[in-house]
Scaffold this active site. Structure first.
Site, short mmCIF file in Angstrom:
data_model
loop_
_atom_site.label_atom_id
_atom_site.label_comp_id
_atom_site.label_asym_id
_atom_site.label_seq_id
_atom_site.Cartn_x
_atom_site.Cartn_y
_atom_site.Cartn_z
N CYS A 2 0.72 -1.13 0.15
CA CYS A 2 -0.14 -0.19 -0.18
C CYS A 2 0.95 1.21 0.02
O CYS A 2 2.06 1.30 0.22
CB CYS A 2 -0.77 0.05 1.21
SG CYS A 2 -2.13 -1.33 1.35
N ARG A 27 4.45 0.34 -6.27
CA ARG A 27 4.52 -0.53 -5.03
C ARG A 27 3.62 -1.65 -5.07
O ARG A 27 3.45 -2.49 -4.44
CB ARG A 27 3.94 0.43 -3.65
CG ARG A 27 5.11 1.53 -3.40
CD ARG A 27 4.74 2.39 -2.47
NE ARG A 27 4.47 1.61 -1.14
CZ ARG A 27 5.67 1.56 -0.18
NH1 ARG A 27 6.66 1.76 -0.54
NH2 ARG A 27 5.20 1.01 1.10
N TRP A 74 -3.26 -2.47 -1.64
CA TRP A 74 -2.94 -3.90 -2.12
C TRP A 74 -3.60 -4.73 -1.00
O TRP A 74 -3.16 -4.71 0.13
CB TRP A 74 -1.14 -4.19 -2.02
CG TRP A 74 -0.88 -5.12 -2.83
CD1 TRP A 74 -0.50 -5.30 -4.16
CD2 TRP A 74 -0.51 -6.42 -2.20
NE1 TRP A 74 -0.05 -6.72 -4.50
CE2 TRP A 74 0.06 -7.14 -3.26
CE3 TRP A 74 -0.50 -6.94 -1.05
CZ2 TRP A 74 0.27 -8.60 -3.06
CZ3 TRP A 74 0.26 -8.24 -0.69
CH2 TRP A 74 0.48 -8.93 -1.78
N ASN A 98 -0.83 1.60 6.04
CA ASN A 98 -0.04 0.60 5.26
C ASN A 98 0.35 -0.44 6.34
O ASN A 98 0.99 0.15 7.10
CB ASN A 98 1.02 1.17 4.49
CG ASN A 98 1.98 0.36 4.02
OD1 ASN A 98 1.73 -0.90 3.74
ND2 ASN A 98 3.06 0.69 3.46
N GLY A 99 0.11 -1.63 6.13
CA GLY A 99 0.68 -2.67 7.18
C GLY A 99 -0.39 -3.39 7.35
O GLY A 99 -1.58 -3.98 6.72
N GLU A 487 17.69 -15.33 -12.17
CA GLU A 487 17.27 -13.87 -12.40
C GLU A 487 16.73 -13.61 -13.54
O GLU A 487 15.43 -12.88 -13.86
CB GLU A 487 18.43 -12.97 -12.15
CG GLU A 487 18.15 -11.58 -12.20
CD GLU A 487 17.07 -11.09 -11.48
OE1 GLU A 487 16.86 -11.66 -10.38
OE2 GLU A 487 16.59 -9.89 -11.63
N LYS A 491 12.62 -12.77 -14.19
CA LYS A 491 12.08 -11.52 -14.64
C LYS A 491 11.04 -11.93 -15.83
O LYS A 491 10.20 -11.16 -15.94
CB LYS A 491 13.20 -10.80 -15.63
CG LYS A 491 14.45 -10.04 -14.73
CD LYS A 491 14.17 -8.90 -14.28
CE LYS A 491 13.65 -8.74 -12.84
NZ LYS A 491 14.34 -8.91 -11.78
N GLU A 494 7.83 -12.72 -14.04
CA GLU A 494 7.36 -11.38 -13.28
C GLU A 494 6.43 -10.57 -14.20
O GLU A 494 5.32 -9.99 -13.95
CB GLU A 494 8.21 -10.68 -12.58
CG GLU A 494 9.03 -11.08 -11.31
CD GLU A 494 9.62 -9.97 -10.82
OE1 GLU A 494 10.72 -9.43 -11.48
OE2 GLU A 494 9.52 -9.53 -9.62
N HIS A 510 19.75 -33.73 -14.11
CA HIS A 510 18.95 -34.37 -12.90
C HIS A 510 17.41 -34.07 -12.91
O HIS A 510 17.04 -34.21 -11.95
CB HIS A 510 19.88 -33.78 -11.78
CG HIS A 510 21.10 -34.34 -11.73
ND1 HIS A 510 21.57 -35.47 -11.53
CD2 HIS A 510 22.20 -33.54 -11.89
CE1 HIS A 510 22.85 -35.76 -11.37
NE2 HIS A 510 23.33 -34.49 -11.95
N LYS A 613 6.01 -3.58 -5.19
CA LYS A 613 7.45 -3.39 -5.37
C LYS A 613 8.26 -3.80 -4.01
O LYS A 613 9.34 -4.03 -3.92
CB LYS A 613 7.74 -1.90 -5.58
CG LYS A 613 9.28 -1.45 -5.86
CD LYS A 613 9.82 -2.06 -7.21
CE LYS A 613 11.28 -1.78 -7.33
NZ LYS A 613 11.94 -2.24 -8.14
#
Ligand code: AGP
Length: 618
Positions: A2, A27, A74, A98-99, A487, A491, A494, A510, A613
């Protein structure tokens, strides 16, 4: 997650709030709202979805007041809906938060039992009711009422509160969620992150856990009073932020992510600036925030991080072992609390986090310090929670990273970690002056090599076009090429929502080899990094199963070019460099590939679905 903006000024608050919220979009959010003091009342407008929906709602019902609060939500407690969007109201009070209020179930039951009817499913609404009740019970001021309400809640919060009873006041409080106060010319602003306030001011005060700020307008005078929740006054001079408002803009690029990919040469220059002594073959100690004695008093380096930062930490582990000869391990932040890890004063824990606010990483830092370990933060955001909770901080100076998918923060973390490994190796006597000089010199060449590598942007877009129909992708790498493969896969997942797996090239046999068929692009990271021969053998194995090869190698490597041609694959190259720094370059084509796949698919590149974010919840 948030985002909060609060404003007290003389110009209309609502455009300032919405502009600030726009800077916090990265965010992650699914609804938004504002509340403004207007003619003795509180005017509230909320909308589900993007800020354009809030804009449209505000266009129908413009708000005139000059004091207000805004929020992007969010969803955690309750689905995204207008009723669950903030601000939440109770009597004369409006709150944004927020939280997470951890004791929300008990408090909700208590409030419902005493007759409160909830309008939303959120934990935040509890705070509004508690403040409103405290006012009704005679708290005497909004400040006193918020203080009383905070005495009832446990959990993580940054809140901003308005009350009809005090039209020139906003009360803010924070514990474990970020909140920064901006001191402007004849106006005050507060927000969850710096980009939201940059166009108002660059003079900021970072609120710390357990603190409140009371923003007040009295005639033409503006005052921000700081105190702790328990009542002690706090005096803290503002800091001047060197991020410019332009850095938080797209600067002609289609997306922040693309801009940030292309900013990497400059970002690395800023990370290195003033920290390398090439004559001595050393890294400037004061910059690390750790005393030299720590280097020789530790038995282990324990990296802790999440997501992309964890991939950077994995690269850090290789460098610490190779250059400093210190045992090193990497733990995912979210797993530390389930490991019952053993920390000792002979551990140096390195917490890596671009935002400096990731709650899992922060919890690990606290556990490490409780165990007596020393903690170094590698972070991008000045004075954020993780650096504050650590013994020292090594800032990456990448500038604001707005795209949710981290790019420049990753490569600057790599640069910071390589410098740290050199610093450690020099102090432990495991790294000769000559080798240190050659590694550091190679690092100073990285920005110009990056500029050259980024020139291939257009051809990587064509490559992305060719593989646009892929439903799954495999990324392989060896040594530091392995975290680079992880990475690259992250990417792609995401932002283009294609299923992608990163694997150590040696692990291919394997298990993942079973997935390879003619529909599977396999990205093989195989530059001249000392592992070339072995990784190149994976190319033949992939092709034998009809996989489509995308090789990332060194420019001018004829052997690789011939191999790739023989296997009818695609070749992307980066300029030749020293093996220690080559993977600061190999990640660039992977970032560009994921970006172009996402852009060609038309996804929301900078704010991919479901992602935030800064992950400030467990
Ligand atoms: C990176 O692209 C991601 N959005 C995510 O994995 C991120 O790296 C992770 O959440 C950790 O964030 P931090 O660096 O701010 O701690």
């Amino acid at each position: 997650m948030c985002g909060i903006v609060a404003f007290v000024g003389t110009r209309p608050a609502s455009p300032v709030l919405v502009e600030g919220l726009r800077k916090l979009e990265y965010r992650g959010y699914d609804s938004a709202g504002v509340a403004v003091h207007a003619g003795g009342d509180l005017a509230i407008v909320r909308a589900v979805g993007k800020l354009s929906n809030l804009d449209a709602a505000l266009a129908k019902a413009p708000l005139a007041g000059t004091v207000g609060i805004g929020h992007t939500r969010w969803a955690t407690h309750g689905r995204p809906s207008e009723a669950n969007a903030h601000p939440h109201v109770s009597g004369p009070v409006a709150v944004v938060h927020n939280g997470i209020i951890e004791n929300h179930v008990a408090l909700r039951h208590e409030l419902e039992a005493s007759g409160v009817v909830f309008a939303s499913d959120t934990d935040t609404e509890i705070v509004a009711h508690l403040v409103s009740r405290a006012l009704a019970a005679g708290a005497g001021s909004l400040e006193a009422a918020v203080t009383a309400a905070l005495g009832r809640v446990t959990g993580a919060y940054a809140i901003a509160v308005l009350s009809k009873t005090e039209p020139d006041v906003i009360v803010l409080a924070k514990d474990q969620s970020p909140l920064v106060l901006g001191i402007g010319e004849g106006e005050l602003i507060a927000a969850s992150d710096i980009p939201a306030i940059l166009s108002t001011t660059r003079d900021v005060v970072f609120l710390q856990d357990g603190e409140m700020a009371i923003l007040r307008r009295t005639g033409a005078t503006f005052e921000a009073k700081l105190r702790t929740v328990s009542g002690e006054p706090v005096t803290r001079a503002p800091k001047r932020i060197d991020w410019s408002p332009a850095q938080a803009e797209k600067g002609g690029f289609k997306h922040f992510m693309l801009k940030e990919i292309h900013e990497q040469p400059r970002a690395i220059e800023d990370t290195l600036r003033g920290r390398i002594d090439l004559t001595a073959g050393d890294v400037v100690s004061q910059e690390l925030g750790l005393e030299d004695a720590i280097a020789t008093s530790i038995d282990r380096v324990y990296f802790v991080a999440c997501g992309t930062s964890a991939h950077a930490a994995m690269a850090g582990r290789y460098w610490v072992e190779a250059l400093a000869r210190v045992p090193a391990t990497v733990e995912i932040g979210s797993e530390v609390r389930y490991r019952e890890p053993v920390f000792t004063p002979r551990d140096l824990v390195i917490a890596v986090s671009q935002s400096g606010e990731t709650s899992d990483t922060l919890a690990a830092v606290k556990a490490a310090r409780a165990g007596g370990a020393r903690v170094l933060a590698i972070a991008n955001v000045l004075d954020s929670a993780i650096p504050r909770a650590s013994d020292g901080a090594f800032y990456t100076h990448a500038g604001p990273e707005i795209g949710v998918a981290s790019t420049k923060c990753f490569t600057t973390q790599l640069a910071a970690m390589l410098m740290f490994a050199v610093w450690l190796g020099r102090r432990r006597g495991s790294l000769s002056v000559e080798r240190a000089k050659s590694v550091l010199e190679a690092l100073t060449h990285v920005p110009s090599l990056m500029r050259e590598a980024l020139e291939d942007d257009a051809s990587i877009r064509l490559l992305a076009k060719r593989h646009l129909k892929a439903r799954d992708m495999l990324f392989l790498g060896r040594g530091i090429g392995f975290p680079i493969a992880l990475e690259g896969a992250l990417k792609v997942k995401e932002i283009s929502y294609v299923h992608a797996e990163g694997y150590a090239a040696g692990e291919m046999k394997h298990g993942p080899i079973a997935l390879i068929d003619d529909a599977m692009p396999v990205v093989v990271v195989c530059p001249r990094d000392g592992h070339f021969e072995k990784t190149a053998s994976n190319l033949a194995e992939v092709r034998a199963r009809e996989g489509q090869i995308i090789a990332v190698g060194t420019k001018g490597d004829e052997e690789l070019a011939n191999l790739v041609a023989k296997h009818e694959g695609d070749l992307v190259t980066v300029p030749p460099s020293a093996p220690e720094v080559v993977h600061l370059l190999t990640v660039l084509p992977l970032q560009l590939l994921s970006y172009h796949m996402a852009d060609l698919k038309g996804t929301d590149v900078d704010q991919p679905r479901n992602l935030a974010k800064t992950v400030t919840v467990e």
